[in-house]
Design a protein around this motif. Structure first.
Motif, PDB file in Angstrom:
ATOM      1  N   LEU A 198       0.835  -1.209   0.000  1.00 20.36           N
ATOM      2  CA  LEU A 198       0.000   0.000   0.000  1.00 20.36           C
ATOM      3  C   LEU A 198       0.863   1.251   0.000  1.00 20.36           C
ATOM      4  O   LEU A 198       0.577   2.209  -0.727  1.00 20.36           O
ATOM      5  N   MET A 199       1.921   1.231   0.803  1.00 23.78           N
ATOM      6  CA  MET A 199       2.807   2.392   0.879  1.00 23.78           C
ATOM      7  C   MET A 199       3.471   2.649  -0.470  1.00 23.78           C
ATOM      8  O   MET A 199       3.620   3.799  -0.884  1.00 23.78           O
ATOM      9  N   ALA A 200       3.862   1.593  -1.157  1.00 19.54           N
ATOM     10  CA  ALA A 200       4.482   1.742  -2.476  1.00 19.54           C
ATOM     11  C   ALA A 200       3.485   2.325  -3.475  1.00 19.54           C
ATOM     12  O   ALA A 200       3.840   3.191  -4.289  1.00 19.54           O
ATOM     13  N   GLN A 201       2.229   1.887  -3.403  1.00 21.93           N
ATOM     14  CA  GLN A 201       1.207   2.415  -4.306  1.00 21.93           C
ATOM     15  C   GLN A 201       0.929   3.890  -4.026  1.00 21.93           C
ATOM     16  O   GLN A 201       0.792   4.692  -4.954  1.00 21.93           O
ATOM     17  N   VAL A 202       0.851   4.243  -2.748  1.00 20.50           N
ATOM     18  CA  VAL A 202       0.614   5.638  -2.376  1.00 20.50           C
ATOM     19  C   VAL A 202       1.778   6.506  -2.862  1.00 20.50           C
ATOM     20  O   VAL A 202       1.573   7.580  -3.432  1.00 20.50           O
ATOM     21  N   ALA A 203       2.998   6.040  -2.657  1.00 20.56           N
ATOM     22  CA  ALA A 203       4.173   6.807  -3.100  1.00 20.56           C
ATOM     23  C   ALA A 203       4.168   6.985  -4.616  1.00 20.56           C
ATOM     24  O   ALA A 203       4.480   8.068  -5.119  1.00 20.56           O
ATOM     25  N   ALA A 204       3.792   5.945  -5.346  1.00 24.07           N
ATOM     26  CA  ALA A 204       3.750   6.035  -6.812  1.00 24.07           C
ATOM     27  C   ALA A 204       2.669   7.011  -7.271  1.00 24.07           C
ATOM     28  O   ALA A 204       2.844   7.702  -8.281  1.00 24.07           O
ATOM     29  N   ASP A 205       1.567   7.088  -6.542  1.00 28.46           N
ATOM     30  CA  ASP A 205       0.472   7.988  -6.906  1.00 28.46           C
ATOM     31  C   ASP A 205       0.730   9.438  -6.495  1.00 28.46           C
ATOM     32  O   ASP A 205       0.080  10.350  -6.987  1.00 28.46           O
ATOM     33  N   ASP A 206       1.667   9.652  -5.584  1.00 28.46           N
ATOM     34  CA  ASP A 206       1.983  10.992  -5.074  1.00 28.46           C
ATOM     35  C   ASP A 206       2.999  11.664  -6.003  1.00 28.46           C
ATOM     36  O   ASP A 206       4.104  12.022  -5.596  1.00 28.46           O
ATOM     37  N   THR A 207       2.601  11.859  -7.243  1.00 28.25           N
ATOM     38  CA  THR A 207       3.535  12.339  -8.270  1.00 28.25           C
ATOM     39  C   THR A 207       4.071  13.739  -8.009  1.00 28.25           C
ATOM     40  O   THR A 207       5.182  14.059  -8.417  1.00 28.25           O
ATOM     41  N   ASP A 208       3.306  14.583  -7.327  1.00 30.64           N
ATOM     42  CA  ASP A 208       3.796  15.937  -7.057  1.00 30.64           C
ATOM     43  C   ASP A 208       4.381  16.086  -5.649  1.00 30.64           C
ATOM     44  O   ASP A 208       4.840  17.159  -5.269  1.00 30.64           O
ATOM     45  N   GLY A 209       4.349  15.006  -4.862  1.00 24.24           N
ATOM     46  CA  GLY A 209       4.929  15.037  -3.521  1.00 24.24           C
ATOM     47  C   GLY A 209       4.082  15.736  -2.472  1.00 24.24           C
ATOM     48  O   GLY A 209       4.522  15.907  -1.339  1.00 24.24           O
ATOM     49  N   ALA A 210       2.863  16.130  -2.820  1.00 25.21           N
ATOM     50  CA  ALA A 210       2.019  16.869  -1.877  1.00 25.21           C
ATOM     51  C   ALA A 210       1.658  16.031  -0.650  1.00 25.21           C
ATOM     52  O   ALA A 210       1.651  16.545   0.472  1.00 25.21           O
ATOM     53  N   LEU A 211       1.369  14.769  -0.867  1.00 28.05           N
ATOM     54  CA  LEU A 211       0.994  13.906   0.255  1.00 28.05           C
ATOM     55  C   LEU A 211       2.174  13.721   1.205  1.00 28.05           C
ATOM     56  O   LEU A 211       2.027  13.851   2.427  1.00 28.05           O
ATOM     57  N   ALA A 212       3.334  13.465   0.664  1.00 24.77           N
ATOM     58  CA  ALA A 212       4.534  13.300   1.497  1.00 24.77           C
ATOM     59  C   ALA A 212       4.846  14.594   2.241  1.00 24.77           C
ATOM     60  O   ALA A 212       5.196  14.566   3.425  1.00 24.77           O
TER      61      ALA A 212
END
Length: 170
Positions: free
Chosen positions: A137-151
């Motif tokens: 799940l973490m890998a999928q979230v990181a891949a979807d966070d293309t602009d880095g806003a979530l991180a």
């Protein structure tokens, strides 16, 4: 099937803990504030996660929570079972044998087909949850966070809330 709100909160809490730097902890208060949920309700679920061996609790005023296992070793099923318990969602009470004028017991030698079907569905449901790990799940979230806003949101909130594990605990 309806799962309690605690399952969602527990999965999100485990996912957040999975993203912490090594040796870091977060308090239940910080986890609850970040997700906008009740701290006392979340604490109940954090205790269940701890009892199940999924998170470690570090006591004291500078304590908090961290994962007890690597994110790839924690499945969604592990979290669901920790919060909801191991009982199947459907529990057959054999009501087919009750009521007025029930048939003799030998008529019920075969298992209730409703129960058989429901338990088959439960096994499939659990197999799907077992197949998905927090790490995936973490890998999928990181891949979807293309602009880095979530991180960036997580870092901004959690940096002042991070606590360090005592050096002999790492």
């Amino acid at each position: 099937m309806k799962l309690g709100d605690g399952v969602e909160q527990a999965i999100h809490a485990v996912a957040v803990l999975a993203s912490l730097p090594p040796g870091s902890l977060l308090s239940a208060a910080a986890l609850a504030e970040f997700h906008g949920v009740s701290q006392s309700y979340l604490l109940k679920h954090m205790q269940a996660l701890s009892k199940a061996g999924l998170v470690e609790t570090m006591p004291g005023p500078k304590g908090g929570y961290r994962l007890a296992l690597a994110p790839d070793r924690i499945s969604l099923l592990d979290v669901v079972l920790a919060v909801e318990g191991p009982e199947p969602a459907f529990r057959c009470k054999e009501i087919r044998q009750k009521g007025p004028d029930p048939l003799p017991a030998h008529r019920y030698a075969k298992p209730c087909q409703i129960n058989v079907a429901m338990l088959r569905a439960e096994r499939a449901y659990r197999a799907e949850l077992r197949a998905v790990t927090i790490g995936q799940l973490m890998a999928q979230v990181a891949a979807d966070d293309t602009d880095g806003a979530l991180a960036a949101r997580g870092c901004k909130f959690f940096e002042p809330h991070l606590r360090q594990t005592p050096s002999n605990e790492n």
